[in-house]
Design a protein around this motif. Structure first.
Motif, short mmCIF file in Angstrom:
data_model
loop_
_atom_site.label_atom_id
_atom_site.label_comp_id
_atom_site.label_asym_id
_atom_site.label_seq_id
_atom_site.Cartn_x
_atom_site.Cartn_y
_atom_site.Cartn_z
N ALA A 40 0.83 -1.21 0.00
CA ALA A 40 0.00 0.00 0.00
C ALA A 40 0.86 1.25 0.00
CB ALA A 40 -0.93 -0.01 1.21
N ARG A 41 2.00 1.18 0.69
CA ARG A 41 2.88 2.36 0.72
C ARG A 41 3.54 2.57 -0.64
NH1 ARG A 41 4.24 -0.16 5.72
NH2 ARG A 41 6.36 -0.63 5.06
N ARG A 42 3.73 1.51 -1.42
CA ARG A 42 4.25 1.68 -2.79
C ARG A 42 3.25 2.45 -3.62
NH1 ARG A 42 7.18 -0.96 0.83
NH2 ARG A 42 9.16 -1.72 -0.03
N MET A 43 1.96 2.22 -3.39
CA MET A 43 0.94 2.95 -4.15
C MET A 43 1.02 4.44 -3.85
SD MET A 43 -1.45 2.63 -6.35
CE MET A 43 -2.57 3.87 -7.01
N LEU A 44 1.32 4.79 -2.60
CA LEU A 44 1.41 6.20 -2.22
C LEU A 44 2.78 6.80 -2.53
CD1 LEU A 44 -0.45 6.15 1.20
CD2 LEU A 44 -1.36 6.47 -1.09
N GLU A 45 3.72 5.95 -2.92
CA GLU A 45 5.08 6.41 -3.24
C GLU A 45 5.72 7.14 -2.07
OE1 GLU A 45 4.85 8.50 -6.92
OE2 GLU A 45 4.41 6.69 -8.07
N ASP A 46 5.37 6.72 -0.86
CA ASP A 46 5.96 7.33 0.34
C ASP A 46 5.98 6.26 1.41
OD1 ASP A 46 6.58 8.62 2.68
OD2 ASP A 46 5.35 10.38 2.25
N ASP A 47 7.15 5.76 1.72
CA ASP A 47 7.25 4.62 2.64
C ASP A 47 7.02 5.02 4.10
OD1 ASP A 47 7.76 1.76 2.79
OD2 ASP A 47 9.49 2.32 4.01
N LEU A 48 6.81 6.31 4.37
CA LEU A 48 6.66 6.75 5.76
C LEU A 48 5.20 6.93 6.18
CD1 LEU A 48 9.61 9.31 5.96
CD2 LEU A 48 9.56 6.89 6.65
N ILE A 49 4.27 6.78 5.24
CA ILE A 49 2.85 6.97 5.58
C ILE A 49 2.30 5.68 6.19
CG2 ILE A 49 0.57 7.49 4.64
CD1 ILE A 49 1.88 9.24 2.57
N PRO A 50 1.63 5.77 7.36
CA PRO A 50 1.21 4.56 8.07
C PRO A 50 -0.11 3.97 7.58
CG PRO A 50 0.70 6.48 9.39
CD PRO A 50 1.39 6.99 8.15
N VAL A 51 -0.16 3.57 6.31
CA VAL A 51 -1.37 2.92 5.80
C VAL A 51 -1.02 1.49 5.37
CG1 VAL A 51 -2.33 5.09 4.98
CG2 VAL A 51 -1.06 3.63 3.41
#
Lengths: 87, 87, 87, 87, 87
Positions: A61-72
Motif C-alpha cells: 500500500a505504501r508503494r501505491m502512495l510512493e511514500d514509505d513513511l505513511i502509516p497505511v
C-alpha cells in the motif's frame, strides 16, 4: 489483492499528520469466503462510493502512495471496469 | 486499516524495554465479518476508552511511531468523528 | 504460498500507472479451510484461466516481479503440474 | 498484537541454526473471535507456561529479537499483569 | 509460526527461475482454530512427508533461505521432536 466495493468516506479529524490530505474510505470485500469483510483503504486515483476496486494490502500500500513513511496498510490500485462481470 | 473500538488499557510490567512509555490498549474490530476480533494496539495520538479508531497493522504501525525498531504490529492512526455514522 | 485456481482475467482501465502491462487475474484458493477465498494476483509466467497455480503473497510478490516499487501483494510463482494429484 | 496464553514449550532438535538457543513456545490466542488459534512464538523476556502474554507478529517479531536475520514471525513482547482483568 | 504436517511434495515444472532447486511441499496446519488450513512451504532442512514442522511465514521465510530475492512466503524452520506431545 482483493476485490472490494467502496461504501463510504470516513472522517477522522484527529489523526496522524501523515494522513493529512489523504482520502480514506470504507471498503467491503466482495465475493469468495471473505465476502463482507470491512477495510479502511486510502485512495489516490479518484475512486468514488459504489465503485468496485482492487485493493492492495500490507507494505504494498505504501508503494501505491510512493511514500514509505505513511502509516497505511491498504490502498486502491485500480477501479474495475463495469464490463468486467466475473469480478 | 480496520475500524475498532478501544475497550481498555492493558498493563504489562514485564515487557520489552522498547515498549516503555507506550500506551497499549485492547481494541475490538467493529463491523463486517471480522466483528469482535480483538487486537492490542498502541496509541500515540491520545485516544481513549470508548473511542472508535482507525488501526493500521503490520510494518505500517512502525511508521506511525516513527521508529522502525519498536516491536509493534498495530497502531491507532486516527479517531473516527462521532458524526461519521457509517463507520 | 497457497494453491489457487485462476478463474478469469480482471480489467481495470483506471489504475496505478505502475500496473500498466501487468496481467491481473482472479484466483480462488482451493483445498483446506480457506477453500473458496478469492484473491487478485498478477502473473508474469504465462499462466491461463483454469490453471492451478502457486501464489505467493505479501512482500514476496514484489520479489517475483523483481521491482520493489510495484504495489502488488500476490503473484503467481508456479503452475502446478497436471500430474500432481494431491494439490 | 494479540493476547495469548502460553501452553507449553516446543522442542525441535532439527532446526535452523539461527534458532539455536531461542525458546519457542506454543501459545493460544485468548478472547475475541480468534480465540483458540494456536501460534508458535519465541520468548526472550522470561515468560513461562500459563502466562498471559502480548504477542507481536510479522516483521515486528524480528525487532523484538534485535536481529533481522532470524526467521521468526511471532514473539512475546510483554507479560500481562495478573491484575489486568479485561485482558 | 504455526505447527503443520507435511502432506506431499508439489511439482511445478513451469515456475519462477528463482525457485529452481527449492523443495516445495503441501503443509496442513494442525491444532487450534486454523486446523486444516493448507499452505505451500519450502523446505531446506530435509523435512519429509508426515513430519510435523514449524513453519514461519511472511518476510521471515526469506530469512530462512538467506536470500531476500526469492519469492516465497512460508518456510520450514524446524522439525518437531516426536516426543513433543502437546504440539
Amino acid at each position: 489483492m482483493v476485490i472490494a466495493k467502496l461504501m463510504d468516506t470516513i472522517w477522522a479529524t484527529r489523526k496522524s499528520e501523515k494522513l493529512n490530505g489523504l482520502k480514506l474510505m470504507i471498503a467491503e470485500i466482495s465475493g469468495g469466503s471473505r465476502d463482507g469483510e470491512r477495510l479502511i483503504v486510502c485512495d489516490v486515483i479518484g475512486a468514488g462510493i459504489g465503485d468496485r476496486v482492487i485493493v492492495t494490502t500490507g507494505s504494498a500500500a505504501r508503494r501505491m502512495l510512493e511514500d514509505d513513511l505513511i502509516p497505511v496498510d491498504a490502498a486502491v490500485v485500480g477501479i474495475i471496469d463495469e464490463s468486467c462481470e466475473s469480478a
